[in-house]
Design a protein around this motif. Structure first.
Motif, PDB file in Angstrom:
ATOM      1  N   GLY A  93     -12.286  12.462  -7.452  1.00  0.00           N
ATOM      2  CA  GLY A  93     -11.643  13.026  -6.270  1.00  0.00           C
ATOM      3  C   GLY A  93     -11.039  14.364  -6.599  1.00  0.00           C
ATOM      4  N   ARG A  97       0.840  -1.206   0.000  1.00  0.00           N
ATOM      5  CA  ARG A  97       0.000   0.000   0.000  1.00  0.00           C
ATOM      6  C   ARG A  97       0.874   1.254   0.000  1.00  0.00           C
ATOM      7  N   LEU A 124     -10.865   9.879  -4.097  1.00  0.00           N
ATOM      8  CA  LEU A 124      -9.427   9.849  -4.353  1.00  0.00           C
ATOM      9  C   LEU A 124      -8.867  11.224  -4.011  1.00  0.00           C
ATOM     10  N   ARG A 164     -11.378  14.484   3.411  1.00  0.00           N
ATOM     11  CA  ARG A 164     -11.778  13.100   3.664  1.00  0.00           C
ATOM     12  C   ARG A 164     -13.121  13.069   4.397  1.00  0.00           C
ATOM     13  N   SER A 201       0.992   4.300  -2.843  1.00  0.00           N
ATOM     14  CA  SER A 201       0.580   5.628  -2.392  1.00  0.00           C
ATOM     15  C   SER A 201       1.451   6.756  -2.919  1.00  0.00           C
ATOM     16  N   SER A 242      -5.035   9.894  -0.120  1.00  0.00           N
ATOM     17  CA  SER A 242      -4.974   8.579  -0.765  1.00  0.00           C
ATOM     18  C   SER A 242      -3.609   8.355  -1.393  1.00  0.00           C
ATOM     19  N   MET A 243      -3.105   9.413  -2.056  1.00  0.00           N
ATOM     20  CA  MET A 243      -1.864   9.309  -2.807  1.00  0.00           C
ATOM     21  C   MET A 243      -1.072  10.597  -2.638  1.00  0.00           C
ATOM     22  N   ILE A 255      -0.681  11.087   4.823  1.00  0.00           N
ATOM     23  CA  ILE A 255      -1.484   9.865   4.791  1.00  0.00           C
ATOM     24  C   ILE A 255      -2.370   9.774   6.020  1.00  0.00           C
ATOM     25  N   GLU A 293     -14.957   8.010   2.220  1.00  0.00           N
ATOM     26  CA  GLU A 293     -13.830   7.100   2.090  1.00  0.00           C
ATOM     27  C   GLU A 293     -13.523   6.735   0.640  1.00  0.00           C
TER      28      GLU A 293
END
Length: 241
Positions: free
Chosen positions: A162, A6, A182, A174, A10, A213-214, A208, A179
Motif C-alpha cells: 500500500g 476496528r 493498505l 482507494r 485503525s 485503512s489506518m 476513514i 479494497e
C-alpha cells in the motif's frame, strides 16, 4: 462508522520522542491502543530494542524509516527492519520500481525467520508536509494529486502492500488501488487541533470515510494532558462516525 475493535486497530500513535517518554506513553496506552509508530528520531537513538519494548507491551509497530537508497541497500535494510520486528515498514515510492521490488524481496526473506509473518510495506507518495510549491522546488511539475497517483501505481505494482498519502488523496487511492490496499494517512487532526507542520489534513472520521485503512496521529495524543483519554476520544469519534 466502525466497530470499537476496528477503530482501535485503525489508529497508529506516533512516538516521535525520546525513549523514556515513548516508554511512558506506551505504558499508558497498553491495553487500549494496538499500534504505535516508531520513526527515525526514536529508532536511530535506540535501535531495534525499542521495537521489542513496544511488542512486550502488546503494541504492534509501524517502523517509519522511509527507506530510500540503491536497491541492494534497501533490500538489506528492509530485511533487517523486518527481523527487528517491524509489522509495517515505510519506504519511499520515489526510489524506483526496482527499489520497491527489492524491499519486498528483503521482507520476504525475513518472513522465513518470523514464522511466516511478513512485514507489510507502505510506500511514501508525497509527504503531508509538502505543497504544490514544495514539489516544484525539487523539480516535480505534475499536479500534486497526479504525482501521488503515479507513485502509488508504481509502488503497488512493484510489490508494496500500500501507500502513505494524505487524507485528501485517500478516496482516489482507494478507487485506484482497490479494497486490499493498505492506505496509511498521516496529517490527521481532531477538529480544533493545531495543524503543526502538516498541510493536507483531515479529521479522523473523515479520513476513514474517504478510504483510509489506518490513521497516524501524534501530537493530538502524545501532547495531550491525558494521552489515554485523547486516544479514547478518537476511538469514540470513529465509532460514532
Amino acid at each position: 462508522m466502525l466497530s470499537e475493535d476496528r477503530a482501535r486497530e485503525s489508529v497508529i500513535i506516533a512516538l516521535d520522542c525520546a525513549r523514556d517518554e515513548a516508554i511512558s506513553l506506551a505504558d499508558s496506552l497498553s491495553g487500549r491502543a494496538c499500534w504505535v509508530k516508531v520513526g527515525m528520531t526514536l529508532f536511530y537513538a535506540e535501535g531495534p530494542s525499542i521495537v521489542s519494548e513496544m511488542h512486550r507491551r502488546g503494541l504492534k509497530v509501524f517502523l517509519d524509516l522511509k527507506l530510500h537508497d540503491i536497491p541492494f541497500q534497501v533490500r538489506g535494510a528492509a530485511r533487517s527492519a523486518s527481523l527487528a520486528g517491524a509489522d509495517i515498514l515505510s519506504i519511499h515510492g520515489m526510489g524506483s520500481a526496482e527499489m520497491v521490488a527489492q524491499a519486498r524481496a528483503g521482507v520476504e526473506e525475513a518472513a522465513g525467520h518470523r514464522a511466516g509473518q511478513r512485514t507489510r510495506l507502505v510506500a511514501i507518495s508525497v509527504l503531508t508536509s509538502m505543497s504544490q510549491e514544495s514539489l516544484e522546488e525539487i523539480g516535480v511539475t505534475l499536479p500534486l494529486e497526479e504525482e501521488v497517483a503515479r507513485l502509488a501505481a508504481l509502488s503497488v505494482g512493484a510489490g508494496s502492500d500500500g501507500i502513505v498519502c494524505s487524507p485528501r488523496e485517500a478516496s482516489d487511492m482507494r478507487c485506484r488501488l482497490g479494497e486490499a490496499a493498505l492506505i496509511v494517512t498521516p496529517g490527521v487532526r481532531p477538529a480544533g487541533s493545531e495543524l503543526g507542520d502538516q498541510r493536507r489534513v483531515s479529521t479522523p472520521a473523515s479520513a476513514i470515510a474517504a478510504g483510509a485503512s489506518m490513521l497516524v496521529l501524534g501530537r493530538p495524543i502524545t501532547r495531550a494532558q491525558d494521552p489515554a483519554g485523547a486516544f479514547e476520544g478518537i476511538v469514540r469519534e470513529l465509532v460514532e462516525g
